[in-house]
Write a protein that holds these residues in place. Structure first.
Motif, PDB file in Angstrom:
ATOM      1  N   SER A 129      43.472 -63.065 131.713  1.00  0.00           N
ATOM      2  CA  SER A 129      44.804 -63.669 131.718  1.00  0.00           C
ATOM      3  C   SER A 129      44.875 -64.743 130.644  1.00  0.00           C
ATOM      4  O   SER A 129      43.843 -65.224 130.165  1.00  0.00           O
ATOM      5  CB  SER A 129      45.108 -64.283 133.083  1.00  0.00           C
ATOM      6  OG  SER A 129      44.271 -65.405 133.269  1.00  0.00           O
ATOM      7  N   THR A 130      46.094 -65.115 130.245  1.00  0.00           N
ATOM      8  CA  THR A 130      46.272 -66.177 129.252  1.00  0.00           C
ATOM      9  C   THR A 130      47.379 -67.104 129.725  1.00  0.00           C
ATOM     10  O   THR A 130      48.227 -66.722 130.531  1.00  0.00           O
ATOM     11  CB  THR A 130      46.706 -65.611 127.883  1.00  0.00           C
ATOM     12  OG1 THR A 130      47.987 -65.009 128.029  1.00  0.00           O
ATOM     13  CG2 THR A 130      45.713 -64.597 127.351  1.00  0.00           C
ATOM     14  N   SER A 131      47.333 -68.320 129.201  1.00  0.00           N
ATOM     15  CA  SER A 131      48.399 -69.279 129.508  1.00  0.00           C
ATOM     16  C   SER A 131      48.660 -70.054 128.218  1.00  0.00           C
ATOM     17  O   SER A 131      47.739 -70.661 127.663  1.00  0.00           O
ATOM     18  CB  SER A 131      47.919 -70.189 130.638  1.00  0.00           C
ATOM     19  OG  SER A 131      48.745 -71.305 130.731  1.00  0.00           O
ATOM     20  N   THR A 132      49.882 -69.979 127.706  1.00  0.00           N
ATOM     21  CA  THR A 132      50.176 -70.484 126.365  1.00  0.00           C
ATOM     22  C   THR A 132      51.025 -71.759 126.427  1.00  0.00           C
ATOM     23  O   THR A 132      52.021 -71.812 127.136  1.00  0.00           O
ATOM     24  CB  THR A 132      50.930 -69.411 125.558  1.00  0.00           C
ATOM     25  OG1 THR A 132      50.124 -68.236 125.526  1.00  0.00           O
ATOM     26  CG2 THR A 132      51.189 -69.876 124.134  1.00  0.00           C
ATOM     27  N   HIS A 133      50.612 -72.785 125.683  1.00  0.00           N
ATOM     28  CA  HIS A 133      51.378 -74.041 125.597  1.00  0.00           C
ATOM     29  C   HIS A 133      51.666 -74.321 124.133  1.00  0.00           C
ATOM     30  O   HIS A 133      50.767 -74.224 123.302  1.00  0.00           O
ATOM     31  CB  HIS A 133      50.566 -75.216 126.145  1.00  0.00           C
ATOM     32  CG  HIS A 133      49.880 -74.943 127.440  1.00  0.00           C
ATOM     33  ND1 HIS A 133      50.441 -75.220 128.662  1.00  0.00           N
ATOM     34  CD2 HIS A 133      48.669 -74.393 127.705  1.00  0.00           C
ATOM     35  CE1 HIS A 133      49.614 -74.862 129.629  1.00  0.00           C
ATOM     36  NE2 HIS A 133      48.528 -74.353 129.067  1.00  0.00           N
ATOM     37  N   PHE A 134      52.883 -74.688 123.820  1.00  0.00           N
ATOM     38  CA  PHE A 134      53.199 -74.994 122.422  1.00  0.00           C
ATOM     39  C   PHE A 134      53.072 -76.488 122.158  1.00  0.00           C
ATOM     40  O   PHE A 134      53.446 -77.313 122.976  1.00  0.00           O
ATOM     41  CB  PHE A 134      54.601 -74.479 122.073  1.00  0.00           C
ATOM     42  CG  PHE A 134      54.596 -72.982 121.901  1.00  0.00           C
ATOM     43  CD1 PHE A 134      54.168 -72.418 120.714  1.00  0.00           C
ATOM     44  CD2 PHE A 134      54.972 -72.144 122.948  1.00  0.00           C
ATOM     45  CE1 PHE A 134      54.118 -71.046 120.570  1.00  0.00           C
ATOM     46  CE2 PHE A 134      54.924 -70.767 122.810  1.00  0.00           C
ATOM     47  CZ  PHE A 134      54.496 -70.208 121.615  1.00  0.00           C
ATOM     48  N   MET A 135      52.542 -76.797 120.990  1.00  0.00           N
ATOM     49  CA  MET A 135      52.342 -78.192 120.621  1.00  0.00           C
ATOM     50  C   MET A 135      53.623 -78.751 120.022  1.00  0.00           C
ATOM     51  O   MET A 135      54.265 -78.082 119.211  1.00  0.00           O
ATOM     52  CB  MET A 135      51.228 -78.270 119.568  1.00  0.00           C
ATOM     53  CG  MET A 135      50.111 -79.168 119.976  1.00  0.00           C
ATOM     54  SD  MET A 135      48.527 -78.646 119.327  1.00  0.00           S
ATOM     55  CE  MET A 135      48.706 -79.055 117.631  1.00  0.00           C
ATOM     56  N   LEU A 136      53.995 -79.986 120.412  1.00  0.00           N
ATOM     57  CA  LEU A 136      55.264 -80.540 119.941  1.00  0.00           C
ATOM     58  C   LEU A 136      55.074 -81.586 118.843  1.00  0.00           C
ATOM     59  O   LEU A 136      55.856 -81.657 117.905  1.00  0.00           O
ATOM     60  CB  LEU A 136      56.013 -81.174 121.114  1.00  0.00           C
ATOM     61  CG  LEU A 136      56.335 -80.209 122.267  1.00  0.00           C
ATOM     62  CD1 LEU A 136      57.077 -80.942 123.370  1.00  0.00           C
ATOM     63  CD2 LEU A 136      57.141 -79.018 121.779  1.00  0.00           C
ATOM     64  N   LYS A 137      54.057 -82.398 118.975  1.00  0.00           N
ATOM     65  CA  LYS A 137      53.907 -83.484 118.016  1.00  0.00           C
ATOM     66  C   LYS A 137      52.452 -83.926 117.990  1.00  0.00           C
ATOM     67  O   LYS A 137      51.791 -83.898 119.024  1.00  0.00           O
ATOM     68  CB  LYS A 137      54.797 -84.660 118.450  1.00  0.00           C
ATOM     69  CG  LYS A 137      54.776 -85.827 117.502  1.00  0.00           C
ATOM     70  CD  LYS A 137      55.806 -86.884 117.863  1.00  0.00           C
ATOM     71  CE  LYS A 137      55.611 -88.086 116.951  1.00  0.00           C
ATOM     72  NZ  LYS A 137      56.524 -89.172 117.257  1.00  0.00           N
ATOM     73  N   THR A 138      51.956 -84.327 116.845  1.00  0.00           N
ATOM     74  CA  THR A 138      50.558 -84.752 116.739  1.00  0.00           C
ATOM     75  C   THR A 138      50.490 -86.274 116.622  1.00  0.00           C
ATOM     76  O   THR A 138      51.112 -86.851 115.737  1.00  0.00           O
ATOM     77  CB  THR A 138      49.910 -84.132 115.484  1.00  0.00           C
ATOM     78  OG1 THR A 138      50.180 -82.733 115.500  1.00  0.00           O
ATOM     79  CG2 THR A 138      48.412 -84.353 115.476  1.00  0.00           C
ATOM     80  N   TYR A 139      49.715 -86.874 117.512  1.00  0.00           N
ATOM     81  CA  TYR A 139      49.533 -88.323 117.449  1.00  0.00           C
ATOM     82  C   TYR A 139      48.202 -88.695 116.816  1.00  0.00           C
ATOM     83  O   TYR A 139      48.077 -89.736 116.188  1.00  0.00           O
ATOM     84  CB  TYR A 139      49.610 -88.936 118.859  1.00  0.00           C
ATOM     85  CG  TYR A 139      50.999 -88.833 119.434  1.00  0.00           C
ATOM     86  CD1 TYR A 139      51.961 -89.787 119.130  1.00  0.00           C
ATOM     87  CD2 TYR A 139      51.366 -87.761 120.231  1.00  0.00           C
ATOM     88  CE1 TYR A 139      53.249 -89.692 119.624  1.00  0.00           C
ATOM     89  CE2 TYR A 139      52.641 -87.647 120.736  1.00  0.00           C
ATOM     90  CZ  TYR A 139      53.582 -88.615 120.426  1.00  0.00           C
ATOM     91  OH  TYR A 139      54.847 -88.510 120.906  1.00  0.00           O
ATOM     92  N   LYS A 140      47.228 -87.845 117.003  1.00  0.00           N
ATOM     93  CA  LYS A 140      45.894 -88.149 116.493  1.00  0.00           C
ATOM     94  C   LYS A 140      45.185 -86.832 116.241  1.00  0.00           C
ATOM     95  O   LYS A 140      45.291 -85.917 117.050  1.00  0.00           O
ATOM     96  CB  LYS A 140      45.134 -88.970 117.546  1.00  0.00           C
ATOM     97  CG  LYS A 140      43.870 -89.608 117.060  1.00  0.00           C
ATOM     98  CD  LYS A 140      43.262 -90.464 118.162  1.00  0.00           C
ATOM     99  CE  LYS A 140      42.059 -91.243 117.664  1.00  0.00           C
ATOM    100  NZ  LYS A 140      41.430 -92.035 118.723  1.00  0.00           N
ATOM    101  N   ARG A 141      44.540 -86.684 115.109  1.00  0.00           N
ATOM    102  CA  ARG A 141      43.763 -85.471 114.825  1.00  0.00           C
ATOM    103  C   ARG A 141      42.423 -85.852 114.255  1.00  0.00           C
ATOM    104  O   ARG A 141      42.347 -86.679 113.340  1.00  0.00           O
ATOM    105  CB  ARG A 141      44.492 -84.608 113.783  1.00  0.00           C
ATOM    106  CG  ARG A 141      45.437 -83.600 114.369  1.00  0.00           C
ATOM    107  CD  ARG A 141      45.871 -82.625 113.289  1.00  0.00           C
ATOM    108  NE  ARG A 141      44.794 -81.695 112.965  1.00  0.00           N
ATOM    109  CZ  ARG A 141      44.606 -81.188 111.753  1.00  0.00           C
ATOM    110  NH1 ARG A 141      45.375 -81.537 110.741  1.00  0.00           N
ATOM    111  NH2 ARG A 141      43.651 -80.320 111.550  1.00  0.00           N
ATOM    112  N   LEU A 142      41.384 -85.230 114.771  1.00  0.00           N
ATOM    113  CA  LEU A 142      40.049 -85.445 114.242  1.00  0.00           C
ATOM    114  C   LEU A 142      39.725 -86.940 114.107  1.00  0.00           C
ATOM    115  O   LEU A 142      39.151 -87.389 113.119  1.00  0.00           O
ATOM    116  CB  LEU A 142      39.919 -84.766 112.868  1.00  0.00           C
ATOM    117  CG  LEU A 142      40.202 -83.265 112.886  1.00  0.00           C
ATOM    118  CD1 LEU A 142      40.372 -82.722 111.480  1.00  0.00           C
ATOM    119  CD2 LEU A 142      39.085 -82.521 113.610  1.00  0.00           C
ATOM    120  N   GLY A 143      40.151 -87.677 115.123  1.00  0.00           N
ATOM    121  CA  GLY A 143      39.841 -89.106 115.129  1.00  0.00           C
ATOM    122  C   GLY A 143      40.734 -89.951 114.250  1.00  0.00           C
ATOM    123  O   GLY A 143      40.533 -91.158 114.128  1.00  0.00           O
ATOM    124  N   VAL A 144      41.739 -89.322 113.618  1.00  0.00           N
ATOM    125  CA  VAL A 144      42.606 -90.092 112.712  1.00  0.00           C
ATOM    126  C   VAL A 144      43.998 -90.228 113.333  1.00  0.00           C
ATOM    127  O   VAL A 144      44.617 -89.234 113.706  1.00  0.00           O
ATOM    128  CB  VAL A 144      42.728 -89.374 111.350  1.00  0.00           C
ATOM    129  CG1 VAL A 144      43.592 -90.189 110.400  1.00  0.00           C
ATOM    130  CG2 VAL A 144      41.350 -89.133 110.745  1.00  0.00           C
TER     131      VAL A 144
END
Ligand SMILES: Cc1ncc(COP(=O)(O)O)c(C=O)c1O
Lengths: 159, 391
Positions: A129-144
């Motif tokens: 089974s799968t469950s999909t969530h869409f990303m809306l906004k990025t606050y922090k990536r790879l510690g940045v």
């Protein structure tokens, strides 16, 4: 972790001379250690950390939780490695908890990601089974942090 | 100087005659200029660790907005006694031998005022933190400066103290790791000083605010040496290692009689340290190794960078071993340190502090703080190389 790797993780563009100065090492040793890490595959590549929200790309990212049945011989590896080969899959992790694999999947639009899930991912042998969530906004990536840097509030000279 | 001379004549003469800090004059000029890279800032560029800030907000929400006991929250004093025992090797009773203060600044003032009778002499070493001389004078003490030297790694020796000490000398003030030189003292160095303090029956005030920030060898505290705990006031705080300057939180540990005397002044003049800052300090003591460790590694790399940059451009500098200051010699350019700093500021827009701000013997040196981003340090070093090429 080796301090050299830490420095490269925060700024892979730092010059070899400067890395040598920061670590109090001869440049030759810095070069040699990096070459070894690359050869051993510890260093897999060098990428820029982008704030993609600023680029107004026509692009969506989905986080997909996947339940799978491990195979007799390969455990989770077989199915996980198959799934990871799809170029749409940007990251893939084996997880503990209520599902098994966590995928970060990119597409041009919602429909494209939906098609990937229904036509590529779900039909695979072993995918339960799968469950999909869409990303809306990025606050922090790879510690940045992705918002503007704060300014220095300190007095310009202090004792 | 503006204002009416008649009012100036009514000032306390000690206060009137003490010049304001040399750093202030310089600061006033720098603030009028734009795009200056400052190596003149004596405080961390790091933010206070997030969990400490978060816990402070929580404390505010829960209502930690009242006076605490004069000595400080007992919970904090217990945590401090434990921290000092583990890291500095001296035992203090949190009920009576630990006092929480408004920064090390207040603790220094309290210690001196609690000890000094007018005319008592206080030995201290220069170059040193800008407040020492003034604080001694405010307490009606007689400051006796001992000069430490670059060729000696700016360490203090027994012979230097012997040359200045008199029967009227009561107190010896120490600050290692040192602001502005970055010098530290080894256990062996300190043993000589400790023996001297015992022989001359001196009270020692040791300002160890930079103790966590050492880069090649671990810090040793003089309180851990035989017989010293009972004649020493140990000062420390959260400003530097935890990047908490604005919280204004420090503490003093010492024998109960001395802490009681300091507490009396604190009680009548300050009442207690900020309760919110005290809550923050309790949180800060929960994982010092992680919080401080990260910052120390970063300072060490910057220290390495700046030391090799000085070496490459032929600038003589004793290797900084602690705190976040380098103190290179600019004597070979035959300019007074103040003029060197002024010209460097105007011609290259980089601020460093003339060594004379830290005592007359700082002539010929400038203080470069590496508590600023590596990018700033790199750019400042490029400009410094260009600047001295023109001299
Ligand atoms: C040696 C020394 N002592 C004390 C202080 C003041 O510390 P606090 O912020 O705890 O008052 C400083 C600050 O620069 C310092 O360098």
């Amino acid at each position: 972790m080796d301090e050299l790797l830490k420095l490269l993780q925060t700024n892979a563009l730092e010059s070899r001379e400067n890395l040598g100065k920061l670590l109090n090492l001869p440049v030759a040793e810095v070069n040699q250690r990096i070459a070894e890490y690359e050869k051993r595959g510890v260093i897999r590549g060098y990428q820029a950390v982008l704030n993609e929200d600023q680029l107004n790309l026509d692009k969506v990212t989905a986080v997909i939780e996947v339940k799978v049945t491990p195979s007799r011989e390969g455990g989770f590896n077989n199915i996980a490695e198959r799934i990871s080969r799809f170029p749409e899959v940007r990251s893939a992790y084996l997880m503990s908890g209520t599902y098994d694999l966590l995928l970060f999947v990119e597409g041009d639009n919602l429909r494209q990601v939906a098609t990937f899930v229904s036509e590529r991912l779900s039909p695979l042998d072993g995918v339960l089974s799968t469950s999909t969530h869409f990303m809306l906004k990025t606050y922090k990536r790879l510690g940045v942090l992705m918002h503007q840097d704060s300014t220095d509030e300190r007095l310009s000279i202090s004792p | 100087m503006n204002g009416s001379p008649s009012l100036r004549n009514r000032l306390n003469t000690v206060v009137r005659d003490i010049p304001r800090s040399g750093i202030r004059d310089f600061f006033d000029i720098v603030t009028t200029m734009k795009d200056v890279i400052s190596l003149g800032i004596g405080e961390p560029d790091f933010d206070t660790p997030w969990h400490v800030r978060e816990a402070t907000v929580f404390a505010l929400e829960r209502g930690a907005t009242h006076y605490s006991s004069n000595l400080g929250y007992l919970e904090l004093r217990k945590a401090l006694a434990k921290y000092v025992s583990k890291n500095f090797g001296a035992e203090y009773n949190p009920e009576s031998e630990v006092l929480v203060t408004v920064g090390v600044s207040e603790a220094l003032d309290l210690a001196l005022r609690a000890l000094i009778n007018p005319g008592d002499e206080v030995l201290y070493h220069e170059p040193c933190y800008v407040s020492y001389r003034a604080t001694i004078l405010f307490a009606n003490g007689v400051p006796l400066a001992v000069e430490t030297k670059a060729e000696n790694g700016f360490r203090l020796t027994r012979a230097m103290l012997e040359a200045k000490c008199t029967p009227k000398t009561k107190v010896l003030m120490l600050n290692f790791p040192n602001n502005p030189t970055g010098a530290i003292m080894s256990r062996q160095d300190l043993e000589d000083i400790a023996a001297f303090a015992r022989e001359r029956d001196l009270i020692v005030i040791t300002d160890e605010i930079y103790a966590e920030l050492t880069y090649d060898a671990p810090h040793t505290s003089i309180v851990s040496l035989p017989g010293l705990r009972d004649r020493t006031i140990f000062l420390h705080g959260f400003s530097k290692a935890w990047a908490m300057t604005g919280f204004r939180l420090g503490y003093a540990c010492g024998p109960a009689e001395l802490i009681e005397a300091m507490m009396k002044i604190h009680q009548y003049t300050m009442l207690c340290a900020s309760s919110l800052a005290q809550k923050a300090a309790i949180e800060a003591l929960t994982r010092p190794d992680i919080d401080v460790g990260e910052m120390v590694s970063e300072y060490r790399r910057r220290r390495n960078y700046i030391a090799s940059a000085f070496a490459e451009m032929g600038l003589e500098c004793h290797r900084p071993l602690g705190a976040f200051y380098a103190f290179p010699s600019v004597a070979k350019f035959k300019l007074p340190a103040k003029e060197f700093a002024m010209r460097f500021l105007h011609e290259e827009r980089v601020a460093v502090v003339p060594g004379t701000a830290f005592g007359d013997c700082g002539e010929g040196f400038v203080r470069c703080a590496y508590a600023t981003s590596l990018d700033n340090i790199k750019e400042a070093m490029l400009r410094l190389r260009r600047f001295i090429g023109k001299l």
